[in-house]
Design a protein around this motif. Sequence first.
Motif, mmCIF file in Angstrom:
data_model
loop_
_atom_site.group_PDB
_atom_site.id
_atom_site.type_symbol
_atom_site.label_atom_id
_atom_site.label_comp_id
_atom_site.label_asym_id
_atom_site.label_seq_id
_atom_site.Cartn_x
_atom_site.Cartn_y
_atom_site.Cartn_z
ATOM 1 N N ALA A 16 -13.716 40.139 -9.119
ATOM 2 C CA ALA A 16 -15.129 40.069 -9.484
ATOM 3 C C ALA A 16 -15.873 39.087 -8.585
ATOM 4 C CB ALA A 16 -15.271 39.661 -10.951
ATOM 5 N N THR A 58 -14.809 30.066 -24.065
ATOM 6 C CA THR A 58 -16.097 30.748 -24.183
ATOM 7 C C THR A 58 -17.208 29.715 -24.266
ATOM 8 O OG1 THR A 58 -17.398 32.312 -25.513
ATOM 9 C CG2 THR A 58 -15.924 30.829 -26.714
ATOM 10 N N PRO A 62 -23.231 35.673 -21.750
ATOM 11 C CA PRO A 62 -22.255 36.535 -21.065
ATOM 12 C C PRO A 62 -22.932 37.349 -19.967
ATOM 13 C CG PRO A 62 -21.922 36.617 -23.430
ATOM 14 C CD PRO A 62 -23.206 35.868 -23.215
ATOM 15 N N SER A 63 -22.285 37.474 -18.839
ATOM 16 C CA SER A 63 -22.845 38.226 -17.717
ATOM 17 C C SER A 63 -22.851 39.719 -18.027
ATOM 18 C CB SER A 63 -22.032 37.958 -16.446
ATOM 19 O OG SER A 63 -22.457 38.815 -15.396
ATOM 20 N N ALA A 64 -23.963 40.348 -17.743
ATOM 21 C CA ALA A 64 -24.055 41.801 -17.909
ATOM 22 C C ALA A 64 -23.393 42.532 -16.749
ATOM 23 C CB ALA A 64 -25.525 42.222 -18.020
ATOM 24 N N ARG A 65 -23.180 41.812 -15.646
ATOM 25 C CA ARG A 65 -22.623 42.442 -14.440
ATOM 26 C C ARG A 65 -21.110 42.291 -14.343
ATOM 27 N NH1 ARG A 65 -25.427 39.230 -9.925
ATOM 28 N NH2 ARG A 65 -25.003 37.549 -11.424
ATOM 29 N N TYR A 66 -20.602 41.163 -14.814
ATOM 30 C CA TYR A 66 -19.188 40.847 -14.614
ATOM 31 C C TYR A 66 -18.563 40.462 -15.943
ATOM 32 C CZ TYR A 66 -20.850 40.627 -9.819
ATOM 33 O OH TYR A 66 -21.424 40.937 -8.622
ATOM 34 N N LYS A 67 -17.697 41.323 -16.426
ATOM 35 C CA LYS A 67 -17.067 41.115 -17.723
ATOM 36 C C LYS A 67 -16.259 39.817 -17.737
ATOM 37 C CE LYS A 67 -13.950 43.316 -21.054
ATOM 38 N NZ LYS A 67 -13.077 44.493 -21.327
ATOM 39 N N GLY A 68 -16.468 39.009 -18.780
ATOM 40 C CA GLY A 68 -15.714 37.775 -18.949
ATOM 41 C C GLY A 68 -16.316 36.579 -18.253
ATOM 42 N N TYR A 104 -20.005 34.295 -17.050
ATOM 43 C CA TYR A 104 -21.235 33.854 -17.704
ATOM 44 C C TYR A 104 -22.299 33.540 -16.666
ATOM 45 C CZ TYR A 104 -18.039 33.384 -21.628
ATOM 46 O OH TYR A 104 -17.111 33.645 -22.594
#
Length: 281
Positions: free
Chosen positions: A93, A253, A263-269, A271
Amino acid sequence: MIVDRRVPPPTTSAMVVVAALLEQRTGQQISANRSWRIETALKPLLRTRGWPTLEALVDELLRDPNGLVAEQIVDALLNQETSFFRDAPVFEALLTAMSGYRAEGRRPRIWSAACSSGQEPLSLAMLLAEQARNGTPIEAEIVATDVSEAILARARAGRYSQFEIQRGLSVRRMIDWFEAIGPDWIARPELVNRITFRRHNLVSDPAPPGRFDIVLCRNVMLYLSPALRRSVLDRIAQVLRPGGLLVLGAGETVIGHSEAFVPSARYKGLYEPESGARAAA
């Protein structure tokens, strides 16, 4: 007559003094159900310095609370667990993100906080070096910090045992980016030279100067009090550029600990700073 030569278990008071020193210096806490870590972690130091018991070490500490002994105790107690390319999808990512910054004409700045013995920033340096070899270079700056000067010396040397080098690295990467010298493996200068190492205390020191596109601060928050977690996260948010990314450990978290990130909308997990995410929306 039979003489019992076993070393008596450490007293609670000695444990408390040592745990308090760690918290004072780094903000990290050792919970009561993990106090066994103190005795286990300090055994090598006791042997090296010739102290028969933890109480003897604490007596020396109290005689000189700001001396070398205090620093050695803290270094021994810090959890320096790390490996190359730990949580591999995270690095995939980050490479995508850095490629995006490059396409925008930006030179990404990366902060590897609490970098331990350097496997994390060296993993990033390998990604960048491989991109350059593939003809798509990403000119990025990597700043790596840790509270322990002793562990930073190891990171700067880029020297790893056979056990350490095999954790997370393929044989190809071992051969490409490290040289075998005796029983150890040494990172090639072109990797180490991509990284600026500096001592830094996440809890008490200002963030490194400038603003960053990516901050990795993994598996540190687990050991901090809720108040310190909030303080550290808020400080990181102040140095992240809009659209930047925060990387925490797999078991960590921001939810419930800081309103500065979402939380990032582009990259899971991962921020993003809350203000930057709101502006993008």
